[in-house]
Design a protein around this motif. Structure first.
Motif, PDB file in Angstrom:
ATOM      1  N   THR A 159       0.860  -1.180   0.000  1.00 47.15           N
ATOM      2  CA  THR A 159       0.000   0.000   0.000  1.00 47.15           C
ATOM      3  C   THR A 159       0.897   1.231   0.000  1.00 47.15           C
ATOM      4  OG1 THR A 159      -0.048   0.204   2.409  1.00 47.15           O
ATOM      5  CG2 THR A 159      -1.690  -1.265   1.379  1.00 47.15           C
ATOM      6  N   PRO A 160       0.360   2.416  -0.336  1.00 44.37           N
ATOM      7  CA  PRO A 160       1.183   3.629  -0.294  1.00 44.37           C
ATOM      8  C   PRO A 160       1.861   3.842   1.064  1.00 44.37           C
ATOM      9  CG  PRO A 160      -0.843   4.058  -1.479  1.00 44.37           C
ATOM     10  CD  PRO A 160      -0.983   2.682  -0.920  1.00 44.37           C
ATOM     11  N   THR A 161       1.143   3.560   2.129  1.00 44.86           N
ATOM     12  CA  THR A 161       1.724   3.729   3.472  1.00 44.86           C
ATOM     13  C   THR A 161       2.864   2.730   3.694  1.00 44.86           C
ATOM     14  OG1 THR A 161      -0.384   4.492   4.377  1.00 44.86           O
ATOM     15  CG2 THR A 161       1.256   3.672   5.944  1.00 44.86           C
ATOM     16  N   GLN A 162       2.642   1.486   3.305  1.00 43.22           N
ATOM     17  CA  GLN A 162       3.674   0.457   3.460  1.00 43.22           C
ATOM     18  C   GLN A 162       4.893   0.773   2.595  1.00 43.22           C
ATOM     19  OE1 GLN A 162       1.243  -2.885   2.322  1.00 43.22           O
ATOM     20  NE2 GLN A 162       1.036  -3.606   4.445  1.00 43.22           N
ATOM     21  N   LEU A 163       4.635   1.281   1.387  1.00 44.05           N
ATOM     22  CA  LEU A 163       5.735   1.613   0.481  1.00 44.05           C
ATOM     23  C   LEU A 163       6.577   2.752   1.054  1.00 44.05           C
ATOM     24  CD1 LEU A 163       7.212   1.197  -2.170  1.00 44.05           C
ATOM     25  CD2 LEU A 163       5.562   2.745  -3.269  1.00 44.05           C
ATOM     26  N   SER A 164       5.905   3.732   1.631  1.00 49.80           N
ATOM     27  CA  SER A 164       6.628   4.852   2.250  1.00 49.80           C
ATOM     28  C   SER A 164       7.523   4.354   3.388  1.00 49.80           C
ATOM     29  CB  SER A 164       5.631   5.885   2.773  1.00 49.80           C
ATOM     30  OG  SER A 164       6.307   6.944   3.413  1.00 49.80           O
ATOM     31  N   LYS A 165       6.978   3.443   4.182  1.00 52.42           N
ATOM     32  CA  LYS A 165       7.745   2.858   5.282  1.00 52.42           C
ATOM     33  C   LYS A 165       8.942   2.076   4.741  1.00 52.42           C
ATOM     34  CE  LYS A 165       7.442  -0.762   8.817  1.00 52.42           C
ATOM     35  NZ  LYS A 165       6.600  -1.838   9.395  1.00 52.42           N
ATOM     36  N   ALA A 166       8.721   1.310   3.688  1.00 53.25           N
ATOM     37  CA  ALA A 166       9.779   0.497   3.100  1.00 53.25           C
ATOM     38  C   ALA A 166      10.880   1.374   2.521  1.00 53.25           C
ATOM     39  CB  ALA A 166       9.205  -0.409   2.017  1.00 53.25           C
ATOM     40  N   GLN A 167      10.500   2.459   1.875  1.00 57.28           N
ATOM     41  CA  GLN A 167      11.486   3.375   1.296  1.00 57.28           C
ATOM     42  C   GLN A 167      12.313   4.057   2.385  1.00 57.28           C
ATOM     43  OE1 GLN A 167       8.759   5.723  -1.051  1.00 57.28           O
ATOM     44  NE2 GLN A 167       9.178   4.556  -2.913  1.00 57.28           N
ATOM     45  N   LYS A 168      11.659   4.394   3.495  1.00 56.42           N
ATOM     46  CA  LYS A 168      12.374   4.989   4.623  1.00 56.42           C
ATOM     47  C   LYS A 168      13.365   3.985   5.205  1.00 56.42           C
ATOM     48  CE  LYS A 168      13.100   7.920   8.106  1.00 56.42           C
ATOM     49  NZ  LYS A 168      13.820   7.079   9.077  1.00 56.42           N
ATOM     50  N   LEU A 169      12.948   2.738   5.318  1.00 61.67           N
ATOM     51  CA  LEU A 169      13.825   1.695   5.837  1.00 61.67           C
ATOM     52  C   LEU A 169      15.023   1.486   4.909  1.00 61.67           C
ATOM     53  CD1 LEU A 169      14.452  -0.526   7.864  1.00 61.67           C
ATOM     54  CD2 LEU A 169      12.892  -2.037   6.616  1.00 61.67           C
ATOM     55  N   ALA A 170      14.767   1.515   3.606  1.00 58.28           N
ATOM     56  CA  ALA A 170      15.847   1.351   2.629  1.00 58.28           C
ATOM     57  C   ALA A 170      16.862   2.482   2.752  1.00 58.28           C
ATOM     58  CB  ALA A 170      15.272   1.303   1.212  1.00 58.28           C
ATOM     59  N   THR A 171      16.358   3.709   2.916  1.00 60.13           N
ATOM     60  CA  THR A 171      17.248   4.870   3.072  1.00 60.13           C
ATOM     61  C   THR A 171      18.080   4.742   4.336  1.00 60.13           C
ATOM     62  OG1 THR A 171      15.699   6.322   1.895  1.00 60.13           O
ATOM     63  CG2 THR A 171      17.321   7.377   3.327  1.00 60.13           C
ATOM     64  N   ASP A 172      17.448   4.317   5.415  1.00 59.59           N
ATOM     65  CA  ASP A 172      18.162   4.151   6.687  1.00 59.59           C
ATOM     66  C   ASP A 172      19.257   3.092   6.575  1.00 59.59           C
ATOM     67  OD1 ASP A 172      16.539   6.070   7.801  1.00 59.59           O
ATOM     68  OD2 ASP A 172      15.234   4.645   8.843  1.00 59.59           O
ATOM     69  N   LEU A 173      18.935   1.981   5.919  1.00 63.00           N
ATOM     70  CA  LEU A 173      19.916   0.916   5.753  1.00 63.00           C
ATOM     71  C   LEU A 173      21.089   1.382   4.909  1.00 63.00           C
ATOM     72  CD1 LEU A 173      17.664  -2.238   5.132  1.00 63.00           C
ATOM     73  CD2 LEU A 173      19.111  -1.808   7.126  1.00 63.00           C
ATOM     74  N   HIS A 174      20.781   2.066   3.818  1.00 63.83           N
ATOM     75  CA  HIS A 174      21.835   2.549   2.924  1.00 63.83           C
ATOM     76  C   HIS A 174      22.761   3.519   3.650  1.00 63.83           C
ATOM     77  CE1 HIS A 174      23.975   3.802  -0.603  1.00 63.83           C
ATOM     78  NE2 HIS A 174      23.539   5.040  -0.500  1.00 63.83           N
ATOM     79  N   GLU A 175      22.171   4.434   4.415  1.00 61.36           N
ATOM     80  CA  GLU A 175      22.986   5.398   5.152  1.00 61.36           C
ATOM     81  C   GLU A 175      23.832   4.706   6.216  1.00 61.36           C
ATOM     82  OE1 GLU A 175      20.266   8.271   6.669  1.00 61.36           O
ATOM     83  OE2 GLU A 175      20.057   9.328   4.742  1.00 61.36           O
ATOM     84  N   LYS A 176      23.259   3.709   6.858  1.00 60.26           N
ATOM     85  CA  LYS A 176      23.966   2.959   7.892  1.00 60.26           C
ATOM     86  C   LYS A 176      25.211   2.273   7.306  1.00 60.26           C
ATOM     87  CE  LYS A 176      23.310  -1.025  10.975  1.00 60.26           C
ATOM     88  NZ  LYS A 176      22.329  -2.062  11.419  1.00 60.26           N
ATOM     89  N   PHE A 177      25.037   1.614   6.162  1.00 62.16           N
ATOM     90  CA  PHE A 177      26.151   0.886   5.576  1.00 62.16           C
ATOM     91  C   PHE A 177      27.155   1.818   4.920  1.00 62.16           C
ATOM     92  CE2 PHE A 177      22.758  -2.556   5.105  1.00 62.16           C
ATOM     93  CZ  PHE A 177      23.006  -3.015   6.373  1.00 62.16           C
ATOM     94  N   SER A 178      26.680   2.945   4.408  1.00 65.46           N
ATOM     95  CA  SER A 178      27.587   3.922   3.808  1.00 65.46           C
ATOM     96  C   SER A 178      28.525   4.499   4.860  1.00 65.46           C
ATOM     97  CB  SER A 178      26.799   5.056   3.136  1.00 65.46           C
ATOM     98  OG  SER A 178      26.026   4.570   2.073  1.00 65.46           O
ATOM     99  N   THR A 179      27.954   4.746   6.028  1.00 67.68           N
ATOM    100  CA  THR A 179      28.755   5.283   7.139  1.00 67.68           C
ATOM    101  C   THR A 179      29.747   4.235   7.646  1.00 67.68           C
ATOM    102  OG1 THR A 179      26.919   6.695   7.862  1.00 67.68           O
ATOM    103  CG2 THR A 179      28.663   6.271   9.463  1.00 67.68           C
ATOM    104  N   ARG A 180      29.286   3.003   7.746  1.00 69.34           N
ATOM    105  CA  ARG A 180      30.129   1.918   8.264  1.00 69.34           C
ATOM    106  C   ARG A 180      31.267   1.588   7.331  1.00 69.34           C
ATOM    107  NH1 ARG A 180      27.074  -3.349  10.302  1.00 69.34           N
ATOM    108  NH2 ARG A 180      26.270  -1.744  11.696  1.00 69.34           N
TER     109      ARG A 180
END
Length: 226
Positions: free
Chosen positions: A204-225
């Motif tokens: 759903t749009p809400t679930q997709l927004s949550k998933a995209q936020k999670l993807a951004t968080d993961l990417h930033e986490k690994f980029s920093t690491r």
């Protein structure tokens, strides 16, 4: 004192041979590199043993000789060199000039993975997923995929996406699957792009927004690491 001096002399010879071997190899003087790596390898230098093995296996500076290459590769692996251990796992997994042996595959991948080798961790996840040489165990597979994924291994991130997509070893979670496929896609895994887009159609749009936020968080986490 005499024994100590002998040890120091050998260490100097090993260091010299290895360093000069690297110089020769970079100049593509493979015969000289082979000679110098051999000088260090016979003194017990595990990295020189690994490089010497690679030269025999690839036929660089010498006729290709799998028997000699495997001899040096095993010596390096048995002394704990993680790159040699990973390659031993690959050789037994694919049956390269040896009988295919998944028990040996798991043994060597586990040794390398335990030292933090991301590729070995990912491959160990794969053998547990497929039940090759070990009972199929999705929970164990998930553990190794995650360790590799957190080091930025795109193929492991892609595998994690599938684990969440199908609920293997973890409750099915399309948002998590989308996030891991997204991170893998950013890391260059072309298959992840298609699977990410397919998952998006299930959200759903809400679930997709949550998933995209999670993807951004993961990417930033690994980029920093990394």
């Amino acid at each position: 004192m005499k024994l100590l001096n002998i040890f120091r002399k050998k260490a100097v010879m090993s260091s010299y041979g290895f360093q000069e071997g690297n110089v020769a190899y970079k100049k593509r003087d493979y015969k000289e590199a082979l000679r110098l790596y051999n000088l260090s390898a016979i003194q017990g230098d595990v990295v020189a043993q690994y490089k010497l093995a690679r030269m025999y296996l690839n036929g660089e500076g010498v006729l290709r000789n799998y028997k000699e290459g495997l001899k040096w590769l095993r010596l390096s692996a048995e002394q704990g060199y993680l790159y040699a251990q990973n390659e031993m796992g690959l050789i037994y997994q694919e049956g390269k000039k040896v009988s295919q042996d998944y028990v040996e595959t798991v043994k060597w991948y586990r040794r390398a993975a335990g030292q933090g080798h991301a590729e070995a961790q990912c491959e160990l996840g794969l053998v547990y997923t497929n039940g090759e040489g070990v009972p199929r165990d999705y929970v164990e597979a998930l553990k190794w995929y995650r360790l590799a994924a957190e080091q930025g291994k795109a193929s492991a991130q892609f595998a994690l996406g599938h684990m969440y997509n199908y609920g293997h070893g973890v409750p099915r979670d399309y948002a998590e699957a989308y996030a891991w496929f997204s991170v893998a896609a950013i890391g260059g895994n072309e298959y992840a792009v298609k699977d990410r887009d397919l998952i998006a159609g299930e959200l759903t749009p809400t679930q997709l927004s949550k998933a995209q936020k999670l993807a951004t968080d993961l990417h930033e986490k690994f980029s920093t690491r990394n």
